[in-house]
Write a protein that holds these residues in place. Sequence first.
Motif, PDB file in Angstrom:
ATOM      1  N   TRP A 161       1.003  -1.222  -0.024  1.00  0.00           N
ATOM      2  CA  TRP A 161      -0.178   0.073  -0.212  1.00  0.00           C
ATOM      3  C   TRP A 161       0.819   1.193   0.251  1.00  0.00           C
ATOM      4  O   TRP A 161       0.613   2.218  -0.759  1.00  0.00           O
ATOM      5  N   LYS A 164       2.695   1.749  -3.410  1.00  0.00           N
ATOM      6  CA  LYS A 164       1.545   2.093  -4.474  1.00  0.00           C
ATOM      7  C   LYS A 164       1.313   3.619  -4.127  1.00  0.00           C
ATOM      8  O   LYS A 164       1.370   4.365  -5.172  1.00  0.00           O
ATOM      9  N   GLN A 165       1.064   4.127  -2.854  1.00  0.00           N
ATOM     10  CA  GLN A 165       1.021   5.503  -2.704  1.00  0.00           C
ATOM     11  C   GLN A 165       2.331   6.206  -3.180  1.00  0.00           C
ATOM     12  O   GLN A 165       2.013   7.249  -3.725  1.00  0.00           O
TER      13      GLN A 165
END
Length: 417
Positions: A161, A164-165
């Motif tokens: 996550w 991806k951010q």
Amino acid sequence: MNSFNKRTAVRIAIVSMLLAAVASPLAWVVAHKTAEEDTVSLAMEESGRLLHHFGAIRLGDADAGTRASQAANTLAGGLFDIAEIYNRRGNKLALAMTGEGQAVEAQLPQHTRPNYNKPSYQSLTLNDGRWVLRVFVPLQEAAGNGEITGYFEGVRVIPAWQRKQMLANALRAALMVCLASLLCGAAIYPVVVRLSADNARKAREILDSHIAMMEALGRAIAKRDSETGAHNFRVAWIAARIAERLGLPEQAMQSLIVGSFLHDVGKISIPDAILRKPGGLDAAELERMQTHVTQGEEIVGGIGWLQDARAVVAAHHEKWDGSGYPRGLAGEVIPLAARIFAVADVFDALCSRRPYKEPMTFDQAMAILDKGTGSHFDPDVMTAFRPIAAEVFDRLDQCSEEDARRLLEERIRRYFG
């Protein structure tokens, strides 16, 4: 949209796209690197705070191992997946790992016993595709100062996550730079077009003023010589037509047109008693009349934008065989513009009505020009003129001064505008 605006739009678009193509990847790299460094800085800051909290900075006493283990276990359960603490001699006091840490430990490059005095980090992409950040922090009781008491090394496996951010933020920055580049190009376009239009308008105004000055000088010459201004317009137009057949470049065309129009500018300095004498001139008067060539050179030589007219003004009475004046130049030593003008001038003089003569027919005029080829006229110039001579004669037959002016102005706009 005119051709200039189209070319401007295309060029600005190309530059904007090239700028976007270069700047966007750079923005992506910078944004990604910044996010990476921010993550490392946060990890270093928090690890330092926790190490101080657990007293894992002072590692020289008997309880140092216990405090180091407590700190390592806390760090491994939070910011890091592997936490290692060493004393000042580089001996490992504590090691703690999460499940993620155990999975990546074997893939990490080995290193020697720690011995550094500044914090640093490594960004590593492992064989299984996982991305890890590895930090190295020397421990000091006063941050950035004092004696090094030990070392902390931590490994953080960046979760999907967060990765991806970070990538999304980097992509967003790249897209913003790309959009800014394209918007910048769109904003610049009307400014460039406006400035270009202003420059074109000013250039037209300057050209108009030059044409007006040239016409005024031409009319002044014609009035002194009991002529109309039509002769100057006609011979300059005929010379331009011949030069086009010879393929003269733009700069040479400009020089030829101005020089042809002002070829007799030096006659301003000749006394009326000689210039308007109804009969023939005696030797002294003829010598004085011929000085109009050098006088003309001096006149155009003192006006910056007329400098290029000098070749025609200085050599328009020279002849191919060297029998002309004032310098007796011969052959290709005579400037090409003057050789072209000589044909145009004699042709117009023969075909025009003057107070003292009727115009000749086309065949009569061409017979005289053909007879003078190789003596008065450059054979190559005559070769270029013959195919268009009849057309030129028909176009100028019964042509008024205003008609001749329009013909020449079209050529001036083509080669000066």
